[in-house]
Design a protein around this motif. Structure first.
Motif, PDB file in Angstrom:
ATOM      1  N   GLN A   2      -1.850   4.516   7.058  1.00  0.00           N
ATOM      2  CA  GLN A   2      -0.451   4.833   7.287  1.00  0.00           C
ATOM      3  C   GLN A   2       0.420   4.239   6.181  1.00  0.00           C
ATOM      4  O   GLN A   2       0.321   3.060   5.874  1.00  0.00           O
ATOM      5  N   SER A   4       3.503   3.076   5.505  1.00  0.00           N
ATOM      6  CA  SER A   4       4.759   2.494   5.940  1.00  0.00           C
ATOM      7  C   SER A   4       4.609   0.979   5.919  1.00  0.00           C
ATOM      8  O   SER A   4       3.633   0.439   6.448  1.00  0.00           O
ATOM      9  N   GLY A   5       5.552   0.301   5.264  1.00  0.00           N
ATOM     10  CA  GLY A   5       5.496  -1.140   5.181  1.00  0.00           C
ATOM     11  C   GLY A   5       4.398  -1.661   4.267  1.00  0.00           C
ATOM     12  O   GLY A   5       3.979  -2.807   4.375  1.00  0.00           O
ATOM     13  N   LYS A   6       3.934  -0.819   3.350  1.00  0.00           N
ATOM     14  CA  LYS A   6       2.862  -1.202   2.439  1.00  0.00           C
ATOM     15  C   LYS A   6       3.434  -1.591   1.067  1.00  0.00           C
ATOM     16  O   LYS A   6       4.556  -1.233   0.716  1.00  0.00           O
ATOM     17  N   LEU A  25       7.719   7.492  -1.404  1.00  0.00           N
ATOM     18  CA  LEU A  25       7.175   6.253  -0.845  1.00  0.00           C
ATOM     19  C   LEU A  25       8.193   5.135  -0.712  1.00  0.00           C
ATOM     20  O   LEU A  25       8.087   4.283   0.172  1.00  0.00           O
ATOM     21  N   GLU A  27      11.112   4.833   0.287  1.00  0.00           N
ATOM     22  CA  GLU A  27      11.977   4.752   1.470  1.00  0.00           C
ATOM     23  C   GLU A  27      11.437   3.761   2.506  1.00  0.00           C
ATOM     24  O   GLU A  27      12.218   3.106   3.197  1.00  0.00           O
ATOM     25  N   ASP A  28      10.103   3.671   2.622  1.00  0.00           N
ATOM     26  CA  ASP A  28       9.549   2.792   3.652  1.00  0.00           C
ATOM     27  C   ASP A  28       8.364   1.967   3.158  1.00  0.00           C
ATOM     28  O   ASP A  28       7.528   1.519   3.939  1.00  0.00           O
ATOM     29  N   ASN A  29       8.277   1.761   1.847  1.00  0.00           N
ATOM     30  CA  ASN A  29       7.232   0.931   1.263  1.00  0.00           C
ATOM     31  C   ASN A  29       7.795   0.140   0.087  1.00  0.00           C
ATOM     32  O   ASN A  29       8.833   0.486  -0.479  1.00  0.00           O
ATOM     33  N   ARG A 220       0.668  12.686   0.701  1.00  0.00           N
ATOM     34  CA  ARG A 220       0.938  11.691   1.742  1.00  0.00           C
ATOM     35  C   ARG A 220       0.282  12.097   3.061  1.00  0.00           C
ATOM     36  O   ARG A 220      -0.297  11.254   3.755  1.00  0.00           O
ATOM     37  N   GLU A 224      -2.706   9.888   5.002  1.00  0.00           N
ATOM     38  CA  GLU A 224      -2.470   9.360   6.343  1.00  0.00           C
ATOM     39  C   GLU A 224      -3.384   9.976   7.404  1.00  0.00           C
ATOM     40  O   GLU A 224      -3.458   9.452   8.520  1.00  0.00           O
TER      41      GLU A 224
END
Length: 310
Positions: A2, A4-6, A25, A27-29, A220, A224
């Motif tokens: 996933q 996100s947060g990576k 990417l 936006e959330d990584n 992406r 995922e």
């Protein structure tokens, strides 16, 4: 995996596909971009991404950018297939050297998620539509040979070093960027000389074109949702566009009616595959397929390029 947060590294993140991937990417990584800017454009990289100018053929510079804090590496950097066609040896050597350096360093620091941009050129002149399991793979260009050798390295690291690899074989990717490729070439030529367009080959070459935003969306999605050791997917559209049709689309968008002249032959350059369409049945079975046809992708990219000119 996933996304996100990576913390991820995108090599070649100043290029057409790389910069769009970074935009998706970031936006959330936490995204780091490594690019030597030989083909990339610094201003293409979103401000929220960290940038490191690095030559990935240099092992010491690879050591600096790949650390144990990373969760994944998106390796998009490549010596372009249109570059060094008169002296192709550096293209082959640099692509392989970059990929081996990165994989070796990742193994040293325990980073095992690897996303790679390969190419339809690994198939050579294969029957169409070409599925991922088509064999034998017999590329006819140095670029295709380089990509195939890199894929062999990925397979080794996936099966012997516990890597998870997502390997993408691209159709022709188009978007809002000048540089190599038939669409920006035609836009620039017609901007300079509106009445005459020189077309490499005979204009009957016919290939699949995919817009860069759909390309990175598909990447992406696969990353995922596919979790084998070695995940190889074609990326493209179910339709094709001829070079003559691209010329017609570009001329129409620019409001021109030029004459066409041809350099002759069925190849635009040494190693050019005249006909290409990839099977995307495996991608569709996973749950994703493009919204735009090949013609629509070409038209959208042309409109974006013309807007840049204006």
């Amino acid at each position: 995996m996933q996304l996100s947060g990576k913390r991820v590294l995108v090599t070649g993140g100043a290029g057409l596909v790389g910069s769009q991937m970074v935009e998706d990417l970031v936006e959330d990584n936490d995204v780091v971009v490594a690019d030597d800017l030989s083909n990339g454009i610094r201003s293409s990289i979103p401000d929220d991404a960290e940038f490191v100018q690095a030559d990935l053929t240099d092992e010491s510079q690879v050591t600096d950018v790949i650390t144990s804090e990373l969760d994944a590496v998106f390796h998009f950097a490549a010596a372009d297939k249109y570059v060094n066609t008169d002296d192709p040896r550096p293209q082959f050597e640099e692509n392989g050297e970059m990929t081996y350096n990165i994989l070796e360093r990742m193994d040293e620091v325990g980073v095992t998620n690897f996303v790679f941009t390969s190419s339809s050129t690994v198939y050579g002149e294969a029957p169409r539509p070409t599925p991922e399991d088509y064999a034998p793979l017999e590329p006819i260009s140095i670029y295709g040979s380089a990509k195939l050798s890199e894929e062999a390295l990925l397979s080794t690291f996936a099966h012997s070093y516990d890597f998870t690899v997502w390997n993408f074989r691209f159709a022709n990717i188009v978007g809002p960027r000048f540089g190599a490729g038939v669409v920006p070439d035609f836009v620039e030529k017609l901007d300079e000389s509106p009445d005459l367009l020189t077309i490499l080959g005979n204009g009957l070459q016919e290939k699949s074109y995919m817009h860069v935003t759909e390309c990175t969306e598909a990447i992406r999605y696969v990353v995922e949702n596919a979790d084998d050791e070695m995940n190889t997917y074609n990326l493209g559209t179910k339709t094709t566009t001829s070079v003559n049709a691209i010329a017609d689309i570009v001329a129409d968008v620019m409001g021109l009616d030029p004459e066409y002249e041809y350099t002759g032959g069925d190849r635009g350059w040494t190693g050019d595959v005249p006909k290409m369409r990839l099977s995307i049945e495996k991608l569709s079975a996973l749950g994703w397929q493009p919204d735009q046809s090949s013609d629509e992708a070409v038209r959208r990219a042309t409109e974006q390029l013309v807007e840049k000119l204006e």
